[in-house]
Design a protein around this motif. Structure first.
Motif, mmCIF file in Angstrom:
data_model
loop_
_atom_site.group_PDB
_atom_site.id
_atom_site.type_symbol
_atom_site.label_atom_id
_atom_site.label_comp_id
_atom_site.label_asym_id
_atom_site.label_seq_id
_atom_site.Cartn_x
_atom_site.Cartn_y
_atom_site.Cartn_z
ATOM 1 N N THR A 123 0.842 -1.191 0.000
ATOM 2 C CA THR A 123 0.000 0.000 0.000
ATOM 3 C C THR A 123 0.879 1.244 0.000
ATOM 4 O OG1 THR A 123 -0.135 0.442 2.401
ATOM 5 C CG2 THR A 123 -1.560 -1.280 1.523
ATOM 6 N N GLY A 171 -8.344 2.023 -2.184
ATOM 7 C CA GLY A 171 -9.267 1.533 -1.170
ATOM 8 C C GLY A 171 -9.220 0.041 -0.961
ATOM 9 N N ARG A 172 -8.415 -0.680 -1.772
ATOM 10 C CA ARG A 172 -8.303 -2.125 -1.627
ATOM 11 C C ARG A 172 -6.854 -2.516 -1.388
ATOM 12 N NH1 ARG A 172 -13.351 -4.143 -3.194
ATOM 13 N NH2 ARG A 172 -12.646 -6.194 -2.537
ATOM 14 N N ALA A 196 -16.124 -5.524 6.136
ATOM 15 C CA ALA A 196 -15.124 -5.647 5.078
ATOM 16 C C ALA A 196 -15.693 -6.521 3.974
ATOM 17 C CB ALA A 196 -13.833 -6.262 5.624
ATOM 18 N N SER A 239 -8.046 -9.821 -2.489
ATOM 19 C CA SER A 239 -8.287 -8.381 -2.550
ATOM 20 C C SER A 239 -9.258 -8.006 -1.443
ATOM 21 C CB SER A 239 -8.867 -8.007 -3.923
ATOM 22 O OG SER A 239 -9.217 -6.634 -3.957
ATOM 23 N N ARG A 283 -11.225 -5.074 1.003
ATOM 24 C CA ARG A 283 -11.660 -3.715 1.272
ATOM 25 C C ARG A 283 -12.057 -3.650 2.737
ATOM 26 N NH1 ARG A 283 -17.293 -1.189 -0.672
ATOM 27 N NH2 ARG A 283 -17.840 -2.183 1.304
ATOM 28 N N ASP A 306 -20.539 -3.325 -2.015
ATOM 29 C CA ASP A 306 -19.407 -3.592 -2.905
ATOM 30 C C ASP A 306 -19.916 -4.461 -4.052
ATOM 31 O OD1 ASP A 306 -17.021 -4.131 -4.122
ATOM 32 O OD2 ASP A 306 -16.051 -5.057 -2.394
#
Length: 428
Positions: free
Chosen positions: A148, A194-195, A242, A256, A258, A333
């Motif tokens: 990240t 954001g992921r 999440a 992946s 979030r 999502d």
């Protein structure tokens, strides 16, 4: 557990990746610890030292190898095979209990004093709960640093460190590097803003097809989404909601995430690994079951089968006994719109009030003994198998109950024998 050091050294000399995560190889002359399959030149036997955990190696003053990244390997299958205090503690530590509740909270969840817990973990694993939790934090921090663009202060607190200074000191001690240097060496972040996208390792072979088929049969609209090559679902984590999306390339699982709160990264990864049974030892399972006249042909047709696990013990139990209700996500999502929740049910009430606890800190015997009067033997066994990763629980659909008398022949891998038979029945 005692390491046979001569055998461990032969494994390291052969660079046998099947043992990655089962123990740590440390080198006295360099002060570095590695995974067994590290490609570096194998040191002399007198310079080798072996540990059960990275935390024990760190406590002895060793730092992680930059070449083989010994913390980025499948976890030891020991924590699923064993149901003792050390294994239960390791499962809770990997779920982030120490970061959330401290050692006091961990000991309370396990039903022992802090002193006794520390004594047992130090004797069994070479490190106490604080050192084991620190290794867990260091691993979570490395993932965030390298995958990240989060500021280091945010990473420090997301990984569970009490201060930025503690974060910096731990990174230097464990990895012999600074966060800035690690980010410079890492790959550019992938995915979308954001992921967080991670590669989850496992020991091959790996039957992703069977897992997807299981998830497809039991998927709840809004909570889960299954395609021909992917699985996604919502997660209820300690600090917030999440979603996770999983795909299955040739040699790893691409995960992946979030997250509403970055502090949940470690817990999310730990739960996904348990859901997919990624820390299993398929070679041992297949070698044993492959000799059985009933299961052997199924093993040869589908090597590396996994037992689908659980991301939430309470959810797993309720899905077996209570109607689905669903709680809307604050931020949907795509097709993932709801967290799992159950309609009114006595079991749901017992879980909500804490009079019934279904989590990875329970022992198999205690959990099944408590659940059997409430939900029956079959459901109690399935919950133990999926939530605790119990490898030796025979769960069969009604159409295959006539094979139950063969169960003793499949010990200690009855859960995997049942998975083979269930998979065959579903595809017949």
């Amino acid at each position: 557990m005692v390491i046979d050091e001569e055998h461990a050294y032969r494994v390291c000399a052969a660079r046998d990746a099947r043992f990655d995560g089962c123990f740590i190889h440390a080198v006295r002359t360099t002060g570095i610890y590695c995974r067994p399959s590290c490609p570096a030149v194998t040191p002399k036997r007198r310079n080798s030292q072996f540990f059960l955990t990275a935390a024990a190696a760190q406590s002895a003053g060793f730092r992680a190898c930059r070449r083989c990244l010994p913390d980025a390997v499948p976890g030891s299958p020991e924590w699923n095979l064993r149901a003792d205090l050390a294994a239960r503690a390791m499962r809770l530590i990997s779920d982030g209990v120490v970061e959330r509740d401290g050692v006091t909270g961990l000991a309370s969840r396990l039903g022992y004093s802090e002193r006794h817990l520390t004594r047992v973990l130090t004797a069994e694993l070479g490190a106490g709960p604080l050192a084991l939790a620190r290794a867990h934090r260091a691993h979570a921090a490395r993932l965030l640093i390298e995958t990240t663009e989060l500021p280091f202060a945010d990473i420090a607190f997301a990984a569970g460190f009490a201060s930025v200074r503690q974060f910096n000191d731990t990174i230097r001690m464990v990895f012999a590097s600074t966060p800035s240097d690690m980010r410079g060496r890492g790959k550019a972040p992938i995915g979308t803003p954001g992921r967080i996208v991670l590669r989850l390792p496992y020991r091959p072979p790996f039957d992703a097809t069977g897992l997807l088929a299981h998830f497809r049969r039991h998927a709840l609209p809004g909570v889960e989404e299954v395609t021909t090559d992917s699985y996604a679902r919502t997660l209820s984590l300690p600090h917030g909601e999440a979603t996770v999306r999983l795909t299955f390339p040739a040699d790893h699982v691409l995960c992946s995430l979030r997250l509403a709160d970055m502090r949940d990264l470690g817990a999310a990864v730990s739960r996904v690994r348990r859901l997919l049974d990624l820390d299993a030892d398929p070679t041992s399972v297949d070698e044993f079951l492959g000799k059985d006249p009933i299961i052997g042909p199924l093993v040869r047709a589908t090597p590396g089968i996994r037992v689908p696990g659980s991301v939430d013990g309470a959810e797993t139990l309720l899905r077996l006994v209570a109607p689905f209700a669903g709680t809307p996500l604050q931020v949907p999502d795509g097709t993932l719109t709801h967290l799992y929740s159950a309609a009114d049910h006595p079991i749901a009430e017992a879980l909500a009030t804490g009079t019934l606890v279904v989590d990875v800190g329970r022992s198999i015997e205690d959990l099944t003994e408590e659940l059997t009067p409430l939900v029956g033997h079959q459901v109690a066994d399935e919950v133990a198998m999926r939530v605790l990763g119990a490898p030796d629980v025979l769960v069969l659909p009604h159409s295959l109950q006539h094979l139950a008398p063969h169960g003793p022949d499949w010990r200690p891998w009855r859960s995997y024998a049942g998975a083979h038979l269930t998979r065959k029945a579903a595809t017949s």
